[in-house]
Scaffold this motif. Structure first.
Motif, PDB file in Angstrom:
ATOM      1  N   SER A   1       0.847  -1.142   0.027  1.00 38.00           N
ATOM      2  CA  SER A   1       0.065  -0.017   0.034  1.00 38.00           C
ATOM      3  C   SER A   1       0.868   1.196   0.023  1.00 38.00           C
ATOM      4  O   SER A   1       1.844   1.266   0.824  1.00 38.00           O
ATOM      5  CB  SER A   1      -0.845   0.088   1.181  1.00 38.00           C
ATOM      6  OG  SER A   1      -1.436   1.239   1.517  1.00 38.00           O
ATOM      7  N   TYR A   2       0.457   2.213  -0.663  1.00 35.68           N
ATOM      8  CA  TYR A   2       1.213   3.375  -0.894  1.00 35.68           C
ATOM      9  C   TYR A   2       1.369   4.035   0.418  1.00 35.68           C
ATOM     10  O   TYR A   2       2.259   4.751   0.939  1.00 35.68           O
ATOM     11  CB  TYR A   2       0.581   4.356  -1.898  1.00 35.68           C
ATOM     12  CG  TYR A   2       1.460   5.785  -2.036  1.00 35.68           C
ATOM     13  CD1 TYR A   2       2.457   5.832  -2.651  1.00 35.68           C
ATOM     14  CD2 TYR A   2       0.715   6.841  -1.365  1.00 35.68           C
ATOM     15  CE1 TYR A   2       3.318   6.982  -2.529  1.00 35.68           C
ATOM     16  CE2 TYR A   2       1.616   8.132  -1.420  1.00 35.68           C
ATOM     17  CZ  TYR A   2       2.857   8.254  -1.786  1.00 35.68           C
ATOM     18  OH  TYR A   2       3.394   9.371  -2.373  1.00 35.68           O
ATOM     19  N   VAL A   3       0.164   4.137   1.158  1.00 36.18           N
ATOM     20  CA  VAL A   3      -0.069   4.833   2.473  1.00 36.18           C
ATOM     21  C   VAL A   3       1.070   3.949   3.296  1.00 36.18           C
ATOM     22  O   VAL A   3       1.578   4.990   4.327  1.00 36.18           O
ATOM     23  CB  VAL A   3      -1.439   4.631   2.957  1.00 36.18           C
ATOM     24  CG1 VAL A   3      -1.637   5.096   4.550  1.00 36.18           C
ATOM     25  CG2 VAL A   3      -2.485   5.445   2.161  1.00 36.18           C
TER      26      VAL A   3
ATOM     27  N   LYS B   1      -7.934   5.718   5.978  1.00 31.32           N
ATOM     28  CA  LYS B   1      -8.286   6.168   4.582  1.00 31.32           C
ATOM     29  C   LYS B   1      -8.660   7.509   4.484  1.00 31.32           C
ATOM     30  O   LYS B   1      -8.467   8.319   3.674  1.00 31.32           O
ATOM     31  CB  LYS B   1      -9.112   5.081   4.023  1.00 31.32           C
ATOM     32  CG  LYS B   1      -8.602   3.899   3.412  1.00 31.32           C
ATOM     33  CD  LYS B   1      -7.657   4.169   2.166  1.00 31.32           C
ATOM     34  CE  LYS B   1      -7.573   2.786   1.670  1.00 31.32           C
ATOM     35  NZ  LYS B   1      -6.477   1.806   2.367  1.00 31.32           N
ATOM     36  N   GLU B   2      -9.594   7.900   5.530  1.00 30.73           N
ATOM     37  CA  GLU B   2     -10.164   9.368   5.499  1.00 30.73           C
ATOM     38  C   GLU B   2      -8.808  10.243   5.779  1.00 30.73           C
ATOM     39  O   GLU B   2      -8.765  11.297   4.973  1.00 30.73           O
ATOM     40  CB  GLU B   2     -11.299   9.638   6.445  1.00 30.73           C
ATOM     41  CG  GLU B   2     -12.404   8.761   6.103  1.00 30.73           C
ATOM     42  CD  GLU B   2     -13.322   8.826   7.347  1.00 30.73           C
ATOM     43  OE1 GLU B   2     -14.754   8.336   7.258  1.00 30.73           O
ATOM     44  OE2 GLU B   2     -12.952   9.312   8.598  1.00 30.73           O
ATOM     45  N   PHE B   3      -8.158   9.831   6.552  1.00 30.67           N
ATOM     46  CA  PHE B   3      -6.907  10.927   6.639  1.00 30.67           C
ATOM     47  C   PHE B   3      -6.265  11.001   5.480  1.00 30.67           C
ATOM     48  O   PHE B   3      -5.399  11.907   5.394  1.00 30.67           O
ATOM     49  CB  PHE B   3      -6.271  10.355   8.152  1.00 30.67           C
ATOM     50  CG  PHE B   3      -5.050  11.280   8.354  1.00 30.67           C
ATOM     51  CD1 PHE B   3      -5.099  12.127   9.319  1.00 30.67           C
ATOM     52  CD2 PHE B   3      -3.817  10.862   7.698  1.00 30.67           C
ATOM     53  CE1 PHE B   3      -4.131  13.028   9.736  1.00 30.67           C
ATOM     54  CE2 PHE B   3      -2.663  11.843   8.022  1.00 30.67           C
ATOM     55  CZ  PHE B   3      -2.916  12.823   8.969  1.00 30.67           C
TER      56      PHE B   3
ATOM     57  N   VAL C   1      -3.545   6.771  -2.177  1.00 27.14           N
ATOM     58  CA  VAL C   1      -4.054   6.546  -1.231  1.00 27.14           C
ATOM     59  C   VAL C   1      -4.308   4.866  -1.035  1.00 27.14           C
ATOM     60  O   VAL C   1      -4.221   4.172  -0.210  1.00 27.14           O
ATOM     61  CB  VAL C   1      -5.120   7.061  -0.964  1.00 27.14           C
ATOM     62  CG1 VAL C   1      -6.040   6.562   0.633  1.00 27.14           C
ATOM     63  CG2 VAL C   1      -5.044   8.509  -0.690  1.00 27.14           C
ATOM     64  N   TRP C   2      -4.777   4.122  -2.228  1.00 28.20           N
ATOM     65  CA  TRP C   2      -5.041   2.895  -2.427  1.00 28.20           C
ATOM     66  C   TRP C   2      -3.759   2.194  -3.020  1.00 28.20           C
ATOM     67  O   TRP C   2      -2.802   2.758  -3.425  1.00 28.20           O
ATOM     68  CB  TRP C   2      -6.208   2.596  -3.123  1.00 28.20           C
ATOM     69  CG  TRP C   2      -7.565   2.925  -2.583  1.00 28.20           C
ATOM     70  CD1 TRP C   2      -8.230   1.885  -1.832  1.00 28.20           C
ATOM     71  CD2 TRP C   2      -8.296   4.001  -1.968  1.00 28.20           C
ATOM     72  NE1 TRP C   2      -9.356   2.350  -1.394  1.00 28.20           N
ATOM     73  CE2 TRP C   2      -9.321   3.884  -1.414  1.00 28.20           C
ATOM     74  CE3 TRP C   2      -7.987   5.458  -2.377  1.00 28.20           C
ATOM     75  CZ2 TRP C   2     -10.368   4.828  -0.921  1.00 28.20           C
ATOM     76  CZ3 TRP C   2      -8.846   6.415  -1.978  1.00 28.20           C
ATOM     77  CH2 TRP C   2      -9.998   6.026  -1.270  1.00 28.20           C
ATOM     78  N   ASP C   3      -3.886   0.990  -3.135  1.00 21.57           N
ATOM     79  CA  ASP C   3      -2.659   0.058  -3.518  1.00 21.57           C
ATOM     80  C   ASP C   3      -2.573   0.260  -5.056  1.00 21.57           C
ATOM     81  O   ASP C   3      -3.477   0.669  -5.804  1.00 21.57           O
ATOM     82  CB  ASP C   3      -3.007  -1.426  -3.398  1.00 21.57           C
ATOM     83  CG  ASP C   3      -2.934  -2.008  -1.913  1.00 21.57           C
ATOM     84  OD1 ASP C   3      -2.717  -1.001  -1.217  1.00 21.57           O
ATOM     85  OD2 ASP C   3      -3.251  -3.078  -1.561  1.00 21.57           O
ATOM     86  N   PHE C   4      -1.311   0.392  -5.468  1.00 23.78           N
ATOM     87  CA  PHE C   4      -1.039   0.283  -6.762  1.00 23.78           C
ATOM     88  C   PHE C   4      -1.865  -0.360  -7.816  1.00 23.78           C
ATOM     89  O   PHE C   4      -2.242  -0.324  -8.733  1.00 23.78           O
ATOM     90  CB  PHE C   4       0.121   0.150  -7.083  1.00 23.78           C
ATOM     91  CG  PHE C   4       1.227   1.263  -6.647  1.00 23.78           C
ATOM     92  CD1 PHE C   4       1.333   2.439  -7.474  1.00 23.78           C
ATOM     93  CD2 PHE C   4       2.093   1.006  -5.487  1.00 23.78           C
ATOM     94  CE1 PHE C   4       2.290   3.496  -6.737  1.00 23.78           C
ATOM     95  CE2 PHE C   4       2.820   2.089  -4.931  1.00 23.78           C
ATOM     96  CZ  PHE C   4       2.889   3.247  -5.911  1.00 23.78           C
ATOM     97  N   ALA C   5      -2.020  -1.651  -7.210  1.00 17.68           N
ATOM     98  CA  ALA C   5      -3.082  -2.685  -7.821  1.00 17.68           C
ATOM     99  C   ALA C   5      -4.618  -2.575  -7.866  1.00 17.68           C
ATOM    100  O   ALA C   5      -5.355  -3.325  -8.232  1.00 17.68           O
ATOM    101  CB  ALA C   5      -2.652  -3.973  -7.406  1.00 17.68           C
TER     102      ALA C   5
END
Length: 236
Positions: A121-123, A170-172, A195-199
């Motif tokens: 996850s990018y986050v 996720k909101e943050f 915010v979400w995974d690259f995939a």
């Protein structure tokens, strides 16, 4: 010729930018990471070869290196070992498509500071980078002051005036992307990528759901929709 260091207006607001080197031979992933981290306020260089990564790291002052394991020229384990043998203590976050305790142990034994297995996850990646930079005492200021809104990217807490606003992770993360580029238009695609995974292959309208929730919690006028372009956070 060295690739230019990427620049972004957000860095001026955050003052001292950290310099990151990405050594990753998957070019699409490397460029996506560079784009995202530039938007976070970092100065980013990218190379796609282990030998070039070692040369660049040895000849420049970086605050952190994101280092893939499987690289042409010289693998990430050897790059890491060579840097440590030369007395370079730059934080190293290793990336690998492998999984298993042996691989993680090998990476850490060669001197890496942290380890992340693909796909990730990018986050989570950004959180790991921030943690390593905080440990080093480097990195951009963690608190964004945007009018009455205060976003603490280290503690992951948000205040509006004197009141703390409870947000999910996720909101943050969505708010953080908008806050880092306050006053600029951030597209739905950019938010999805960061915010979400690259995939991620789900419904892109999920961004609208989170923006709607943020408006409800923080005030309807804070995040503007720019039709056909994306969203803009307007600090008041």
């Amino acid at each position: 010729m060295h690739p230019p260091v990427a620049h972004h207006p957000a860095r001026d607001a955050l003052r001292l930018p950290s310099r990151l080197l990405i050594v990753e031979d998957e070019r699409r992933l490397a460029l996506s990471l560079a784009k995202g981290l530039t938007a976070e306020g970092y100065a980013v260089d990218v190379v796609h070869d282990g030998l070039e990564g070692l040369r660049r790291a040895g000849g420049s002052t970086y605050d952190l290196i994101v280092l893939d394991v499987m690289l042409p020229g010289m693998n990430g384990y050897r790059v890491c070992s060579a840097l440590r043998a030369a007395g370079d203590e730059v934080p190293i976050l290793m990336l690998t498509a492998k999984d298993g305790e042996y691989d993680e142990a090998e990476g850490l034994d060669t001197g890496a500071d942290d380890y992340l297995t693909k796909p990730f996850s990018y986050v989570v990646l950004v959180a790991r980078i921030r943690a390593l930079l905080r440990r080093r005492g480097s990195g951009p200021s963690p608190v964004l002051e945007l009018g009455e809104l205060r976003v603490d990217t280290a503690a992951r807490r948000v205040h509006r005036g004197d009141d703390e606003v409870a947000l999910t992770a996720k909101e943050f993360a969505v708010l953080e992307q908008l806050a880092l580029r306050s006053g600029e238009v951030v597209s739905k695609a950019e938010i999805l990528e960061h915010v979400w995974d690259f995939a991620y292959e789900g419904d892109p309208n999920i961004v609208e759901v989170y923006v709607s929730t943020l408006r409800r919690k923080l005030g309807a006028s804070l995040i503007r929709t720019v039709r056909g372009a994306g969203y803009r956070l307007e600090a008041r």
